[in-house]
Design an enzyme around this catalytic site. Sequence first.
Site, PDB file in Angstrom:
ATOM      1  N   HIS A   1       1.310   4.891  -2.356  1.00 19.38           N
ATOM      2  CA  HIS A   1       0.943   5.776  -3.472  1.00 19.38           C
ATOM      3  C   HIS A   1       2.231   6.438  -3.952  1.00 19.38           C
ATOM      4  O   HIS A   1       2.869   7.159  -3.178  1.00 19.38           O
ATOM      5  CB  HIS A   1      -0.051   6.837  -3.016  1.00 19.38           C
ATOM      6  CG  HIS A   1      -1.310   6.260  -2.445  1.00 19.38           C
ATOM      7  ND1 HIS A   1      -2.466   6.118  -3.175  1.00 19.38           N
ATOM      8  CD2 HIS A   1      -1.590   5.757  -1.207  1.00 19.38           C
ATOM      9  CE1 HIS A   1      -3.401   5.572  -2.421  1.00 19.38           C
ATOM     10  NE2 HIS A   1      -2.901   5.336  -1.213  1.00 19.38           N
TER      11      HIS A   1
ATOM     12  N   ASP B   1       1.856   3.920   2.902  1.00 22.41           N
ATOM     13  CA  ASP B   1       0.803   4.759   2.302  1.00 22.41           C
ATOM     14  C   ASP B   1       1.384   5.944   1.518  1.00 22.41           C
ATOM     15  O   ASP B   1       1.535   5.851   0.307  1.00 22.41           O
ATOM     16  CB  ASP B   1      -0.178   5.229   3.383  1.00 22.41           C
ATOM     17  CG  ASP B   1      -1.558   5.561   2.836  1.00 22.41           C
ATOM     18  OD1 ASP B   1      -1.789   5.366   1.644  1.00 22.41           O
ATOM     19  OD2 ASP B   1      -2.418   6.012   3.625  1.00 22.41           O
ATOM     20  N   ASP B   2       1.636   7.052   2.197  1.00 23.35           N
ATOM     21  CA  ASP B   2       2.213   8.252   1.557  1.00 23.35           C
ATOM     22  C   ASP B   2       3.386   8.722   2.418  1.00 23.35           C
ATOM     23  O   ASP B   2       3.288   9.727   3.131  1.00 23.35           O
ATOM     24  CB  ASP B   2       1.158   9.362   1.470  1.00 23.35           C
ATOM     25  CG  ASP B   2      -0.064   8.925   0.680  1.00 23.35           C
ATOM     26  OD1 ASP B   2       0.018   8.898  -0.559  1.00 23.35           O
ATOM     27  OD2 ASP B   2      -1.075   8.570   1.306  1.00 23.35           O
TER      28      ASP B   2
ATOM     29  N   HIS C   1       0.870  -1.199   0.000  1.00 29.22           N
ATOM     30  CA  HIS C   1       0.000   0.000   0.000  1.00 29.22           C
ATOM     31  C   HIS C   1       0.894   1.231   0.000  1.00 29.22           C
ATOM     32  O   HIS C   1       1.320   1.700   1.049  1.00 29.22           O
ATOM     33  CB  HIS C   1      -0.912  -0.042   1.234  1.00 29.22           C
ATOM     34  CG  HIS C   1      -1.919   1.075   1.277  1.00 29.22           C
ATOM     35  ND1 HIS C   1      -3.098   0.971   1.987  1.00 29.22           N
ATOM     36  CD2 HIS C   1      -1.924   2.311   0.722  1.00 29.22           C
ATOM     37  CE1 HIS C   1      -3.780   2.098   1.864  1.00 29.22           C
ATOM     38  NE2 HIS C   1      -3.083   2.932   1.114  1.00 29.22           N
TER      39      HIS C   1
ATOM     40  N   GLU D   1     -11.144   3.229   6.055  1.00 30.45           N
ATOM     41  CA  GLU D   1     -10.063   4.069   6.582  1.00 30.45           C
ATOM     42  C   GLU D   1     -10.747   5.075   7.513  1.00 30.45           C
ATOM     43  O   GLU D   1     -10.541   5.059   8.725  1.00 30.45           O
ATOM     44  CB  GLU D   1      -9.324   4.778   5.444  1.00 30.45           C
ATOM     45  CG  GLU D   1      -8.225   5.734   5.906  1.00 30.45           C
ATOM     46  CD  GLU D   1      -7.569   6.513   4.742  1.00 30.45           C
ATOM     47  OE1 GLU D   1      -8.108   6.531   3.630  1.00 30.45           O
ATOM     48  OE2 GLU D   1      -6.493   7.121   4.996  1.00 30.45           O
TER      49      GLU D   1
ATOM     50  N   HIS E   1      -9.572   1.149  -1.303  1.00 33.87           N
ATOM     51  CA  HIS E   1      -9.488   1.748   0.034  1.00 33.87           C
ATOM     52  C   HIS E   1     -10.894   1.657   0.632  1.00 33.87           C
ATOM     53  O   HIS E   1     -11.877   2.054  -0.010  1.00 33.87           O
ATOM     54  CB  HIS E   1      -9.101   3.219  -0.062  1.00 33.87           C
ATOM     55  CG  HIS E   1      -7.645   3.466  -0.315  1.00 33.87           C
ATOM     56  ND1 HIS E   1      -6.965   2.912  -1.353  1.00 33.87           N
ATOM     57  CD2 HIS E   1      -6.740   4.219   0.373  1.00 33.87           C
ATOM     58  CE1 HIS E   1      -5.699   3.319  -1.310  1.00 33.87           C
ATOM     59  NE2 HIS E   1      -5.531   4.117  -0.268  1.00 33.87           N
TER      60      HIS E   1
END
Length: 334
Positions: A22, A281-282, A20, A203, A200
């Site tokens: 991005h 994630d980010d 996961h 969340e 997603h």
Amino acid sequence: MNEFNKIVEFINKSPKAELHLHIEGSLEPELMFKLSKRNKIEIPFKSVEEVRAAYDFSNLESFLKIYYEGSNVLINEEDFFDLTWEYILRCKQDNIVHTEIFFDPQSHLPRGVSFNSVISGIDKALKKANQDFGITSKIIMCFLRHLDEDQCFDVLKQACNYKDKIIGVGLDSSEKGNPPIKFKKLFEQAIKEGFLTVAHAGEEGPPEYIWDSLDLLKVKRIDHGVQCLKDEKLVDKLIQEQIPLTVCPLSNIKLCVFDKLEDHNLKKMMNKGLRVMVNSDDPAYFGGYLNKNLIETSKALNLQIDDVKELLENSFKSSFLDEKSKNHWLTKMH
Ligand code: HPA
Ligand code: ZN
């Protein structure tokens, strides 16, 4: 060596998969500045420090605004190459041997960036990662769920020209108010075209969005999924079918899904027998790449080496690698 240092050592040395991530979320402020100069694109910040200071989010929505603004500096194929290559260098550092990355074409196409520039830049960096470091990867294209389903079909059509590079499609952006059912037809079409699906869900959004991602979008994995514990029947299904949940602890804290890491429900999910693993994630926006996520979460939740081992094993088991490659890494873990 004390117990915690042993865990840190174990985390640092073990091979791991990230599921996961991005790629636009790995844009570090330094590269953002470099690209803003290279492409003559103005950004609303004067310094790297000012960018970092702006990363103070109250929820998913407040993050997405800055995240899409940051993406505006990405124009040419070489920008996407540089972005991806910087992430690959972090993979090397963290001993990530396999990564499955998301990209968001819909935050680039309306700015006049071609689909080919985006996918070719990413793909060339991933090929070099394989040649130079033996790192393997998959690419997953995400649809922005705050947009209409209608306009996603054209993007799907473009993705069909790159089936050799894109393994699946996902769903990201603002979750609340944009339920999976909005994209039922699009995902049916994507599956017909041979793409795997993920989404997603749970969340910030309710457990119903997890149910609907499974039932309507036929997803193989749920991204995040931390809200599942609110629904016992859902938890039973997720356990029984061993549906992977790609949990992102530092992301959840930065976006205020939990107040602090000590309150995160990852260990509770593990205790129930859910198939979870840790992801970043980010990472440029949320303060840490994969090893930092694992180390800080282990500390906050008092995880033991066996817990970390389970998380890392789940990362390979839940990947889109073939069975032979999965087994290769699983046997290396023991
Ligand atoms: N959630 C939804 N959309 C996103 C995220 C996320 O964590 N990161 C990038 N786009
Ligand atoms: Zn995400």
